[in-house]
Design an enzyme around this catalytic site. Structure first.
Site, PDB file in Angstrom:
ATOM      1  N   ASP A 335     -22.583  -1.767  58.929  1.00 40.08           N
ATOM      2  CA  ASP A 335     -23.503  -0.780  58.768  1.00 40.08           C
ATOM      3  C   ASP A 335     -24.484  -1.161  59.368  1.00 40.08           C
ATOM      4  OD1 ASP A 335     -24.138   2.694  58.720  1.00 40.08           O
ATOM      5  OD2 ASP A 335     -25.974   1.007  57.158  1.00 40.08           O
ATOM      6  N   GLU A 365     -21.012  -1.972  63.456  1.00 43.56           N
ATOM      7  CA  GLU A 365     -21.856  -0.725  64.821  1.00 43.56           C
ATOM      8  C   GLU A 365     -22.937  -1.599  65.429  1.00 43.56           C
ATOM      9  OE1 GLU A 365     -21.805   3.586  62.761  1.00 43.56           O
ATOM     10  OE2 GLU A 365     -23.887   1.591  61.699  1.00 43.56           O
TER      11      GLU A 365
END
Length: 785
Positions: A335, A365
């Protein structure tokens, strides 16, 4: 404290044996540290927390080098609980849970001591990771543990729990497979689980084991204890061994079905600072700060972990290794990966791949949630050549448009995205990626609108579908969520008996079809395969089961859609041409043959990546209307295996034509059938006469034949004329033709010429004389015979 060096060779946390247990805590700023041992989990208050940690047995710990405190206690401590009592200046002290705790009480209030042998399901020692060769072989499926089974129609007994993944042989009343068998049927290779570590905002003591429309719910991006499974997913969160065992049972069950497990990890922030896992132990060290000394907020939730600091980096690496080794996790999705420095990510990849499993997948990400003072952020492009992948938001935007609004992309009706789609289908190797294995291709995930809702909103169907304006996990107008969901009809536009005729369905299949037929690592969101809706909620992280539960009844309702997904995934997994890894392979074997007018088409040639199909053509038509696309020339027939209604490896139909008509908003995949020559080929006999009778080096350059374009040599002489034969597909109306010397040293005529092929003729004769301009016409009229 910033000058601290990483303690690379020391295991922190507890080291258990039935004879004694060792305890190690890194707390360099403490005046003294005591180990507190308890017989029980403590007394919970009304909020589900234990506030009073007095009454335990206090064991003095010894200070070692570099701020490590240690103690050893004889005897079997399994079943007991522990805390650390950390003394500061002036006699102040606080209690803290071990940041390295591998087991905890309910809601993570105390650390727990467990015998690892008692935390393994039967046969765990024989658990094997399913075979896996290279990243581009993966088909990822992003899934939330509770969503998977909590719906009343899931057929699963252990609703909302890890153990739901162990339930096999489940079917609905129509015979459709459910649960883990559905995942096998779909054909995915990896389940990407939203966070399964212990997170903060769900009370494990009150979390409902049945469908709860507005009950406590969270995706899990609020870390509390990084090395412990989440208790609300266990059948008994008050028994520390149970959550560990049942998490392993889930992983074991998936492995036995041939599916690997990706764990979503959140090492960029914690839920809070003051009562998080680190601040009570080492105040001021674990969190990143800006130039003024304030907590930086690149995560958007108030804090960032300072991964660039040696002991933070060690913690992250130790935690990941623990999950990979102890739980047999097969990969990690990061994340907000950009908030972790490139050096840390690179070391993680190298060490886990070399020392645990070379097939581990690492991706994340490549962005932040706000500004951060970190210098070497892991943005797109930093992954080049380093062995990990990043989410491809360029491709995502090109396919669908914006995330939460009505903005459109290629699959949702916008023009001028052909080039960006083509680049993404090439694996983005001319954008940010060095290799196709560095891009994770997707359209939607848990964040933002899911695919069905995005397509409906892009078509202006918000009100028609009855979508709900949500705020903080509840309807914005204060209404009861069940009433809103019951009143909604996300599928009102779909014909009952023919879902594939729906424009919205076509756009969904086009979007994820592009993903599954592109080079790179494809990822689809759970439920896309049967048009799951979240009723317009673009941020459902705490919206409850009414919005988030996967409605398994949709599988029967949209069987054709599910079958189409299964077919595309099967095609990809059975044909390595769609799974090339290296830039060199892609540049050698993949060619964009059409990129205009809302059509993108590419060719895979020469048995790409060892594929049994020598030549493959993929066409995506983003127009509402049908489009005609010219096929590469070949003397062989084309077999169609994907069209607007069916997808897979089996032949749907065969064509001998030089072009194909692709229906609007659809995909088509064809391959060259080397066992079948085209029928009814037109034979064009060309006679070439020169007054000097010097024919050496002269040849024909042709195009538009549908059979073989390029150079055609004159093969023999007759009556002073050179002769050559051109073959054309039966539907070809004209053939481009130039007579030239060698490779363009000279040519007849300054203009291109075309041989007109009469209808329904199998043989055409053409005579060409040097120096004659054919009455300055741009055509050569063939004589049919």
């Amino acid at each position: 404290m910033d000058m601290i060096q990483e303690i690379t060779d020391m295991k922190l946390g507890i080291i258990y044996s039935p004879e004694s247990t060792g305890f190690r805590l890194w707390a360099p700023g403490a005046e003294a540290v005591s180990l507190m041992l308890y017989e029980d989990e403590g007394k919970y208050d009304s909020s589900g927390m234990v506030q009073d940690h007095h009454g335990g047995i206090e064991v003095t710990m010894n200070m070692q080098d570099q701020g490590v405190w240690s103690a050893a206690v004889s005897g079997d401590l399994s079943g007991k609980f522990y805390m650390y009592k950390i003394y500061r200046e002036n006699g102040r002290f606080n209690y803290a849970v071990d940041p390295y705790a591998a087991a905890v009480s309910a809601n993570g209030c105390r650390g727990a001591i467990v015998n690892p042998v008692l935390c393994c399901p039967e046969g765990w020692e024989n658990d094997q990771r399913p075979p896996f060769v290279q990243p581009t072989d993966a088909v990822l499926y992003e899934l939330h543990v509770r969503d998977f089974s909590i719906s009343p129609d899931s057929g699963m007994r252990y609703k909302g729990k890890f153990k739901a993944f162990t339930e096999c042989g489940l079917r609905d009343e129509f015979g459709n497979s459910l649960g883990i068998d559905h995942l096998v049927e779909l054909g995915i290779t990896h389940v990407h689980l939203l966070p399964i570590f212990d997170f903060k905002t769900v009370n494990e003591l009150t979390s409902s084991p049945v469908w709860d429309a507005e009950g406590e719910y969270n995706w899990g991006y609020d870390p509390q204890h990084y090395n412990v499974p989440e208790g609300s997913y266990a059948t008994d969160p008050r028994k520390p061994e149970v959550r560990i065992t049942e998490c392993k049972e889930m992983i074991q069950a998936l492995h036995q079905k041939g599916i690997r497990v990706i764990m979503d990890v959140v090492y960029n922030h914690t839920y809070t600072v003051e009562d998080g896992p680190f601040e009570q132990v080492v105040p001021g060290y674990f969190y990143r700060r800006d130039s003024s000394g304030r907590l930086s907020n690149g995560s958007g939730v108030g804090n960032e972990l300072a991964s660039e600091k040696p002991m933070v980096r060690k913690y992250i690496k130790d935690s990941l290794r623990y999950w990979a080794e102890e739980y047999h996790i097969d990969g990690f999705r990061f994340d907000l990966m950009a908030l972790i420095d490139v050096e840390t990510i690179t070391e993680i990849v190298q060490e886990l791949r070399c020392e645990v499993d070379p097939g581990l997948l690492i991706y994340g990400e490549p962005w932040t949630g706000g500004d951060s003072p970190l210098q070497n952020k892991t943005f797109k492009g930093t992954q080049r050549g380093k062995g990990f992948a990043v989410f491809n938001d360029h491709f995502r935007h090109a396919i669908k448009g914006d995330n939460d609004g009505g903005g459109k992309g290629f699959a949702t009706g916008e023009t001028w995205y052909e080039g960006a789609v083509a680049e993404g289908m090439l694996g983005s190797i001319h954008d940010f990626a060095l290799e196709a294995s560095e891009t994770v291709n997707y359209v939607t995930v848990h964040d933002n609108l899911n695919l069905w809702d995005k397509v409906m909103i892009s078509m202006g169907k918000w009100h028609e579908a009855g979508f709900i304006h949500m705020e903080n996990g509840r309807p914005a107008d204060g209404a009861y969520i069940v009433e809103k969901v019951t009143a909604a009809d996300p599928y009102r536009t779909i014909q009952v008996q023919d879902a594939l005729a729906s424009e919205a369905v076509k756009r969904c299949l086009l979007a994820n079809g592009i993903v599954l037929l592109s080079q790179g690592i494809p990822l689809i969101h759970a439920g896309d395969e049967f048009l799951r809706s979240k009723f317009g909620d673009h941020n459902s992280y705490r919206s409850g089961d009414a919005v988030n539960a996967i409605p398994w009844s949709l599988k029967q309702r949209f069987k054709e859609v599910h079958a189409y997904y299964c077919g595309l995934i099967s095609l990809r997994r059975n044909h390595p041409a769609f799974r090339m890894n290296s830039r060199e392979q892609i540049e050698r074997h993949m060619e964009i043959i059409r990129c205009s007018d809302q059509v993108v088409a590419y060719r895979l040639s020469d048995c790409a990546n060892g594929d049994p199909w020598k030549q493959i053509v993929v066409i995506v038509n983003g127009n509402l209307q049908a489009s005609k696309v010219e096929l590469p020339p070949t003397p062989y027939s084309w077999n169609i295996v994907v069209n607007e209604r069916l997808a897979g490896n089996e032949i749907i139909s065969t064509t001998d034509h030089a072009d194909v008509t692709v229906p609007g908003l659809s995909l088509m995949v064809l391959y060259e059938d080397h066992d079948r020559l085209k029928q009814n080929l037109v034979k064009v006999q060309v006679e070439y006469e020169r007054t000097d009778h010097q024919y050496s080096g002269w040849n024909l350059w042709v195009w538009g034949t549908g059979v073989k374009d390029g150079r055609i040599d004159f093969t023999h002489m007759e009556k002073g004329r050179a002769q050559a034969v051109i073959y054309a597909a039966a539907d070809v109306e004209k053939i481009g033709c130039i007579v030239r010397l060698n490779d363009w040293e000279a040519r007849e005529w300054e203009q291109d010429r075309y041989i007109i092929v009469p209808d329904h003729r199998q043989t055409v004769q053409v005579k060409v004389s040097s120096g004659k301009e054919s009455a300055l016409s741009d055509v050569i009229t063939g004589k049919a015979s």
